[in-house]
Enzyme design. Structure first.
Site, PDB file in Angstrom:
ATOM      1  N   SER A  36       4.818  16.139  15.053  1.00  0.00           N
ATOM      2  CA  SER A  36       5.285  14.593  15.495  1.00  0.00           C
ATOM      3  C   SER A  36       5.850  14.878  16.909  1.00  0.00           C
ATOM      4  O   SER A  36       5.895  16.038  17.316  1.00  0.00           O
ATOM      5  CB  SER A  36       6.361  14.161  14.362  1.00  0.00           C
ATOM      6  OG  SER A  36       7.337  14.917  14.547  1.00  0.00           O
ATOM      7  N   ARG A  37       6.033  13.861  17.439  1.00  0.00           N
ATOM      8  CA  ARG A  37       6.547  13.680  19.009  1.00  0.00           C
ATOM      9  C   ARG A  37       7.813  14.642  18.837  1.00  0.00           C
ATOM     10  O   ARG A  37       8.098  15.598  19.700  1.00  0.00           O
ATOM     11  CB  ARG A  37       7.022  12.300  19.254  1.00  0.00           C
ATOM     12  CG  ARG A  37       5.876  11.485  19.851  1.00  0.00           C
ATOM     13  CD  ARG A  37       6.277  10.195  20.151  1.00  0.00           C
ATOM     14  NE  ARG A  37       6.907   9.578  19.061  1.00  0.00           N
ATOM     15  CZ  ARG A  37       7.520   8.196  19.038  1.00  0.00           C
ATOM     16  NH1 ARG A  37       7.459   7.589  19.923  1.00  0.00           N
ATOM     17  NH2 ARG A  37       8.128   7.778  17.875  1.00  0.00           N
ATOM     18  N   ILE A  39      -2.063   6.856   4.627  1.00  0.00           N
ATOM     19  CA  ILE A  39      -1.480   5.675   3.949  1.00  0.00           C
ATOM     20  C   ILE A  39      -0.613   5.010   5.045  1.00  0.00           C
ATOM     21  O   ILE A  39       0.351   4.318   4.815  1.00  0.00           O
ATOM     22  CB  ILE A  39      -0.562   6.258   2.995  1.00  0.00           C
ATOM     23  CG1 ILE A  39       0.229   7.419   3.534  1.00  0.00           C
ATOM     24  CG2 ILE A  39      -1.231   6.631   1.672  1.00  0.00           C
ATOM     25  CD1 ILE A  39       1.406   7.215   4.481  1.00  0.00           C
ATOM     26  N   ARG A  50      -1.728   3.382   8.848  1.00  0.00           N
ATOM     27  CA  ARG A  50      -2.690   2.076   9.000  1.00  0.00           C
ATOM     28  C   ARG A  50      -3.775   2.640   9.193  1.00  0.00           C
ATOM     29  O   ARG A  50      -4.093   3.618  10.250  1.00  0.00           O
ATOM     30  CB  ARG A  50      -2.056   1.479  10.429  1.00  0.00           C
ATOM     31  CG  ARG A  50      -0.462   0.819  10.209  1.00  0.00           C
ATOM     32  CD  ARG A  50      -0.621  -0.503   9.680  1.00  0.00           C
ATOM     33  NE  ARG A  50       0.647  -0.982   9.560  1.00  0.00           N
ATOM     34  CZ  ARG A  50       1.266  -1.635   8.699  1.00  0.00           C
ATOM     35  NH1 ARG A  50       0.660  -1.845   7.350  1.00  0.00           N
ATOM     36  NH2 ARG A  50       2.456  -2.425   8.843  1.00  0.00           N
ATOM     37  N   GLU A  76      -8.431  -4.672   7.399  1.00  0.00           N
ATOM     38  CA  GLU A  76      -8.240  -5.010   5.891  1.00  0.00           C
ATOM     39  C   GLU A  76      -8.291  -6.584   5.614  1.00  0.00           C
ATOM     40  O   GLU A  76      -7.810  -7.352   6.628  1.00  0.00           O
ATOM     41  CB  GLU A  76      -6.663  -4.524   5.575  1.00  0.00           C
ATOM     42  CG  GLU A  76      -6.795  -3.086   5.664  1.00  0.00           C
ATOM     43  CD  GLU A  76      -5.197  -2.736   5.228  1.00  0.00           C
ATOM     44  OE1 GLU A  76      -4.427  -3.313   4.783  1.00  0.00           O
ATOM     45  OE2 GLU A  76      -5.190  -1.332   5.449  1.00  0.00           O
ATOM     46  N   HIS A 112      -4.459  -0.714   0.056  1.00  0.00           N
ATOM     47  CA  HIS A 112      -2.970  -0.989   0.589  1.00  0.00           C
ATOM     48  C   HIS A 112      -1.885  -1.298  -0.576  1.00  0.00           C
ATOM     49  O   HIS A 112      -1.170  -2.223  -0.301  1.00  0.00           O
ATOM     50  CB  HIS A 112      -2.998  -2.156   1.635  1.00  0.00           C
ATOM     51  CG  HIS A 112      -1.923  -1.728   2.751  1.00  0.00           C
ATOM     52  ND1 HIS A 112      -2.068  -2.038   4.009  1.00  0.00           N
ATOM     53  CD2 HIS A 112      -0.641  -1.254   2.872  1.00  0.00           C
ATOM     54  CE1 HIS A 112      -1.222  -1.639   4.839  1.00  0.00           C
ATOM     55  NE2 HIS A 112      -0.207  -1.195   4.022  1.00  0.00           N
TER      56      HIS A 112
END
Lengths: 317, 317
Positions: free
Chosen positions: B177-178, B233, B235, B264, B282
């Site tokens: 992660s960042r 899960i 986008r 979607e 979703h």
């Protein structure tokens, strides 16, 4: 000359290769051995490998007069008549714990799949219903697992691994087993009834046998309630399958996840027609590493037997 | 008189009931609001509720000249043009963390379902193939999760809950992660590439946006290897869906589990035709408790806005 070993259950070649490297296998391909091999060959057989669930009673043993070792592939040995084996001085071995993690993974998969309705959800996307904005079978949101009361029935190697996994989902865990374990941080219940009264999701991880047959019956399922789910990765005999079908049909419980059935591989059409059920074909222990570990137990049991030693993984009877 | 609030996305009535109790809802039923409501009504609207993924750009905002608050139902806000909102002095709120446990549960469900091939297994039992002893699609055992390297991409509220759950399956966890978090016991990787080189199962939990669009592309999928799985899960935009389809078809990876898609509710037929894919529409945040928690964030954001206060769950831009 390698020792002869009978493959008593139907086991795929991929699973017996490691045994073939070491022993002279007589494989009946799942058919009754005495229909495949002549009596004189049967009389020479001193050891066999079986899937623990395959029936192996006194009459079967008497067709193998030299039999000294029954070695189960896997942890279960419910098909073996232990008293008949003991009376004939036949040692019974199994593979305790070897597949526990793999089986527990499937238990949690079925728990998640039944509570979140995975099979229905997958079909809704796959058949185009979602794209066509057809009414969703998932409109009514299920309860979260967080805070959910999960009961584990049986606290052997598999039950422990199930509990450890389920705890990570922020659930509240209780269990019932013959023994109360002080090293476990879970709530202990004195009976299966009391556990079922308390919990919403019941995970069956108990060893199969006469005392657990149909332990999960109509009355017990009703105690789980309309949000209730039951998951079984143990043996089909633990659940009264007809009672489960009724409970799924009349909404006494919300759903079920089954890896095991009363008369495998046969599963009643009416059961598989239920949308609130997720089913797998007894794949709990079916991972590469679990097979390697189970095979290692089988080989160790057989090697010890042919060396005239006690089986290292002997069933405690 | 209750304050007017526009329901900007298509949200089921069951999800908006709690808002209707408190506000005067203008619900366009998922159609463009300006096609449903006259301009003078649009001009009065000061706040709206949207699903975070629904496109909401400068032109849309300009049709709502009094708009002061965009409140997202859920944690995502990738559909909202944050710069355009800031330029118009429109506050943007969301529901951070409210559905994290529910979404993480679905992530783990998809991880288990893709690695143990649940949908294929369920169908094999359900259609009678198991009973008829037809060749099993599950003959080749998959690797165990135990010892498996699982990479988590994104370490926000959802990523943390995914990691905590996956750790219980005796896996080895790494993340990118960042930000590197010193409070976490997982291995940190400096880049998504490095994470993908290391791991076999990749769990996508990163926030969607320009910098993560198609971050998971053909090259990255290849790094996971033929035993690799990807679960999304977050986008749909994070994965290059066409590249994923190719990877599933040519065996570059073993399987995938998707709760989210590029467009979607449309999912290409060729994608859903793949047997090594498990899909859900979703449903990550779709539990009773997650909805209650998300709705509480929405109500708190709207109440604060109409009281002239800062949103308690404001998007940090």
């Amino acid at each position: 000359m390698p020792d002869k070993v009978l493959i008593y259950s139907r086991l795929p070649k991929s699973m017996t290769q490691r045994f073939a490297d070491r022993f002279d296998l007589l494989d009946s391909g799942g058919r009754p051995a005495h229909e495949v091999f002549p009596a004189e060959e049967m009389a020479q057989i001193r050891a066999l490998i079986t899937a623990g669930g395959t029936p192996l009673g006194a009459a079967d043993m008497d067709r193998l007069p030299s039999l000294g070792a029954i070695v189960c592939y896997g942890t279960g040995y419910d098909g073996v008549d232990l008293k008949a084996a003991a009376a004939r001085n036949i040692a019974v071995g199994h593979s305790p714990g070897a597949n526990a993690a793999a089986v527990a993974d499937v238990a949690v998969m079925l728990m998640l799949a039944t509570t979140r309705r995975l099979v229905v959800a997958d079909r809704y996307v796959r058949d185009g219903s979602w794209a066509e904005a057809k009414p969703s079978p998932l409109m009514k949101p299920p309860p979260s697992l967080g805070g959910c009361k999960v009961g584990v029935y049986g606290m052997g190697a598999i039950g422990r691994k199930i509990a450890a996994r389920v705890a990570a989902f922020e659930t509240d865990i209780g269990y019932f087993s013959r023994t109360r374990y002080d090293d476990l941080p879970y709530r202990y219940f004195q009976s299966l009834d009391a556990l079922a009264e308390w919990c919403t999701v019941l995970m069956i991880a108990v060893r199969a046998g006469a005392e657990t047959t149909h332990a999960v019956n109509a009355d017990l399922l009703k105690k789980l309630g309309p949000d209730g789910h039951v998951v079984n990765i143990s043996r089909g005999s633990v659940i009264d399958q007809a009672a489960l079908l009724s409970a799924l049909k009349d909404g006494s419980i919300a759903g079920a996840g089954l890896d095991v059935f009363e008369a495998e591989p046969h599963v009643p059409d009416e059961l598989t027609a239920q949308p609130n059920l997720v089913v797998t074909p007894h794949i709990g222990g079916n991972t590469r590493e679990a097979h390697v570990a189970m095979q290692a137990c089988v080989v160790a049991n057989l090697a010890a037997f042919f060396a005239g030693e006690k089986l290292p993984y002997q069933v405690k009877s």
